[in-house]
Design a protein around this motif. Structure first.
Motif, PDB file in Angstrom:
ATOM      1  N   ASN A  46      -8.967  -7.794  -6.948  1.00  0.00           N
ATOM      2  CA  ASN A  46      -9.994  -6.773  -6.778  1.00  0.00           C
ATOM      3  C   ASN A  46     -10.643  -6.946  -5.424  1.00  0.00           C
ATOM      4  O   ASN A  46     -11.122  -8.031  -5.104  1.00  0.00           O
ATOM      5  N   LEU A  47     -10.673  -5.890  -4.643  1.00  0.00           N
ATOM      6  CA  LEU A  47     -11.270  -5.972  -3.310  1.00  0.00           C
ATOM      7  C   LEU A  47     -12.644  -5.300  -3.305  1.00  0.00           C
ATOM      8  O   LEU A  47     -12.793  -4.184  -3.807  1.00  0.00           O
ATOM      9  N   TYR A  48     -13.634  -5.986  -2.757  1.00  0.00           N
ATOM     10  CA  TYR A  48     -14.986  -5.417  -2.626  1.00  0.00           C
ATOM     11  C   TYR A  48     -15.351  -5.331  -1.149  1.00  0.00           C
ATOM     12  O   TYR A  48     -15.171  -6.297  -0.403  1.00  0.00           O
ATOM     13  N   ILE A  49     -15.885  -4.165  -0.744  1.00  0.00           N
ATOM     14  CA  ILE A  49     -16.374  -4.015   0.632  1.00  0.00           C
ATOM     15  C   ILE A  49     -17.896  -4.126   0.584  1.00  0.00           C
ATOM     16  O   ILE A  49     -18.562  -3.337  -0.096  1.00  0.00           O
TER      17      ILE A  49
ATOM     18  N   GLY B  65     -11.114 -14.900  -2.399  1.00  0.00           N
ATOM     19  CA  GLY B  65     -10.613 -14.733  -1.038  1.00  0.00           C
ATOM     20  C   GLY B  65     -11.659 -14.025  -0.194  1.00  0.00           C
ATOM     21  O   GLY B  65     -12.364 -13.138  -0.693  1.00  0.00           O
ATOM     22  N   ILE B  66     -11.771 -14.427   1.061  1.00  0.00           N
ATOM     23  CA  ILE B  66     -12.730 -13.768   1.953  1.00  0.00           C
ATOM     24  C   ILE B  66     -11.994 -13.313   3.202  1.00  0.00           C
ATOM     25  O   ILE B  66     -11.263 -14.088   3.825  1.00  0.00           O
ATOM     26  N   MET B  67     -12.174 -12.024   3.529  1.00  0.00           N
ATOM     27  CA  MET B  67     -11.466 -11.429   4.662  1.00  0.00           C
ATOM     28  C   MET B  67     -12.530 -10.907   5.624  1.00  0.00           C
ATOM     29  O   MET B  67     -13.262  -9.972   5.308  1.00  0.00           O
ATOM     30  N   ILE B  68     -12.639 -11.554   6.772  1.00  0.00           N
ATOM     31  CA  ILE B  68     -13.807 -11.323   7.599  1.00  0.00           C
ATOM     32  C   ILE B  68     -13.411 -11.484   9.072  1.00  0.00           C
ATOM     33  O   ILE B  68     -12.274 -11.807   9.358  1.00  0.00           O
TER      34      ILE B  68
ATOM     35  N   ALA C 290      -7.923   0.512  -0.548  1.00  0.00           N
ATOM     36  CA  ALA C 290      -7.475  -0.773  -1.115  1.00  0.00           C
ATOM     37  C   ALA C 290      -8.504  -1.267  -2.132  1.00  0.00           C
ATOM     38  O   ALA C 290      -8.171  -1.944  -3.102  1.00  0.00           O
ATOM     39  N   SER C 291      -9.773  -0.926  -1.887  1.00  0.00           N
ATOM     40  CA  SER C 291     -10.835  -1.375  -2.801  1.00  0.00           C
ATOM     41  C   SER C 291     -11.003  -0.401  -3.962  1.00  0.00           C
ATOM     42  O   SER C 291     -11.829  -0.642  -4.851  1.00  0.00           O
ATOM     43  N   GLU C 292     -10.249   0.692  -3.944  1.00  0.00           N
ATOM     44  CA  GLU C 292     -10.417   1.767  -4.934  1.00  0.00           C
ATOM     45  C   GLU C 292     -11.871   2.227  -5.001  1.00  0.00           C
ATOM     46  O   GLU C 292     -12.414   2.490  -6.067  1.00  0.00           O
ATOM     47  N   GLY C 293     -12.500   2.242  -3.833  1.00  0.00           N
ATOM     48  CA  GLY C 293     -13.864   2.769  -3.749  1.00  0.00           C
ATOM     49  C   GLY C 293     -14.960   1.775  -4.078  1.00  0.00           C
ATOM     50  O   GLY C 293     -16.125   2.166  -4.220  1.00  0.00           O
ATOM     51  N   LYS C 294     -14.612   0.486  -4.190  1.00  0.00           N
ATOM     52  CA  LYS C 294     -15.650  -0.491  -4.577  1.00  0.00           C
ATOM     53  C   LYS C 294     -16.444  -0.962  -3.344  1.00  0.00           C
ATOM     54  O   LYS C 294     -16.126  -1.969  -2.717  1.00  0.00           O
ATOM     55  N   VAL C 295     -17.454  -0.166  -2.991  1.00  0.00           N
ATOM     56  CA  VAL C 295     -18.310  -0.507  -1.853  1.00  0.00           C
ATOM     57  C   VAL C 295     -19.661  -0.951  -2.414  1.00  0.00           C
ATOM     58  O   VAL C 295     -20.235  -0.264  -3.253  1.00  0.00           O
ATOM     59  N   ILE C 296     -20.139  -2.110  -1.976  1.00  0.00           N
ATOM     60  CA  ILE C 296     -21.423  -2.607  -2.483  1.00  0.00           C
ATOM     61  C   ILE C 296     -22.450  -2.579  -1.355  1.00  0.00           C
ATOM     62  O   ILE C 296     -22.247  -3.230  -0.321  1.00  0.00           O
TER      63      ILE C 296
END
Ligand code: TXA
Ligand code: MG
Length: 354
Positions: A245-248, A276-279, A346-352
């Motif tokens: 699950n990817l979160y932005i 995982g952290i992608m930064i 990629a996050s399927e819209g998961k923006v926080i």
């Protein structure tokens, strides 16, 4: 399963001889993954209805999602498209060869299943020595979607292609990693006004200089609310998806982003999740002793670098078996709009928002 042959070719100086067998295969309907300046494609003879059908099958691509046709030069454009408008020639002159795809009226000689039975055709001239040589030697247009399983991140190296498609395609031409790393911009020229269906390697501002009336199509890119699914076929929200699950995480303050990621990640770690952290380079220091896999997209201000590394980073974290990936929002300027589009999907819209 079939045996997938790997053909090593030097991008700077590709030799005809090593492509001989591949070219013969391509003409008779074999499936060949090859590099372009954007991402790897799985190509086949665009006149071969059956092998095009097989591409849909092996990618598990829905039959309503049309495929891009790659051509060598403007002369070939008239063999794949009909009623070509003036705007197309203008864009071609300025941006081809390069990461721009034009949607035009389909020429009747091109089988309908390339275009998912639409009467249009998406077409581009790639800017890559290997792709050009393949087109030149094959003497046919090449239908090629990105060389990944449906909804997975696109492939920017031959290894990515093999991870998804080994045993399913006939050849992979290994020409190293793709220069841009993100797909072409798709522009629809069949409507009253030109519309960008997918942001990509050519920027909105540069397109606007040639076609002042052009606009960005898919609504969710503008609204950011994750609710709109665009009218463009194939522009599904779930796309480029990692297994995790990817979160932005979005904020004007870097401090808030770091704080949120750490706190939320800790909660998930307690529940047994692998993080995982992608930064960017600048932020990696904050996670030095943190219990997570970290990957760096590059320098915050270099969107070319971030675009180039995006799919590689997502695939890397997937291969490390993480359950959750956190990333942050980057600038949407220039190539940043395409980066944002890919991350968002990629996050399927998961923006926080924090
Ligand atoms: O950079 C790229 O465009 C890469 C390389 C291999 O050229 N190709 C690529 O193909 O990204 P694919 O299949 O992953 O994405 C093609 C996009 C999809 O969003 C599809 O819906 C759109 O182009 N498309 C293709 N034909 C179309 C058509 N006739 N009308 C509207 N959209 C179309
Ligand atoms: Mg694709």
């Amino acid at each position: 399963m079939i045996k997938t042959k790997i053909v090593q070719i030097n991008r700077d100086n590709p030799d005809e001889y090593s492509l001989k067998e591949v070219v013969k295969g391509l003409r008779v309907g074999k499936l060949i993954a090859f590099p372009t300046e954007t991402v790897y494609g799985i190509g086949t003879n665009a006149y071969n209805k059956d092998s095009i059908g097989r591409i849909f099958q092996i990618k598990k691509r829905p039959t309503f999602d049309p495929i891009i046709v790659h051509i060598l030069n403007n002369y070939q454009l008239e063999k794949v498209a009909s009623n070509i408008p003036e705007e197309a020639w203008k864009l071609a002159e300025r941006f081809w060869p390069g990461p721009l795809t034009l949607v035009l009226k389909r020429h009747p000689d091109i089988p309908a299943n390339v275009s998912a039975n639409l009467n249009t055709i998406a077409v581009r001239i790639p800017k890559h020595n290997i792709a050009s040589l393949l087109l030149e030697l094959s003497k046919v247009p090449i239908a090629a979607p990105s060389a990944n399983l449906f909804a997975r991140p696109s492939s920017t190296t031959a290894k990515h292609v093999l991870d998804d498609l080994n045993g399913l395609i006939d050849y992979v031409i290994d020409g190293g990693s793709c220069q841009i790393g993100i797909e072409s911009t798709v522009v629809d020229l069949t409507k009253e006004k030109p519309v960008i269906l997918r942001p990509g390697g050519i920027n909105f501002d540069d397109l606007k200089k040639v076609l002042p009336l052009i606009s960005v199509g898919p609504k969710y890119i503008i609204n950011n609310d994750g609710k709109d699914i665009s009218s463009s076929p194939g522009m599904l929200l779930k796309h480029y998806s990692p297994k995790a699950n990817l979160y932005i995480v979005r904020s004007n303050l870097l401090e808030s982003i770091i704080k949120f990621i750490k706190a939320d990640a800790l909660k998930n770690i307690e529940n047994g999740k692998k993080i995982g952290i992608m930064i960017s380079n600048n932020e990696i220091k904050y996670f030095k002793d943190f219990n997570a896999e970290t990957v760096t997209l590059g320098s915050e201000t270099n969107l070319n670098e971030i675009a180039h590394n995006l799919f590689e980073c997502i695939r890397k974290l997937d291969s490390l078996g993480v359950d959750i990936i956190y990333t942050k929002i980057f600038s949407k300027r220039g190539l940043g709009l395409a980066v944002w589009d890919r991350m968002f999907r990629a996050s399927e819209g998961k923006v926080i928002d924090v």
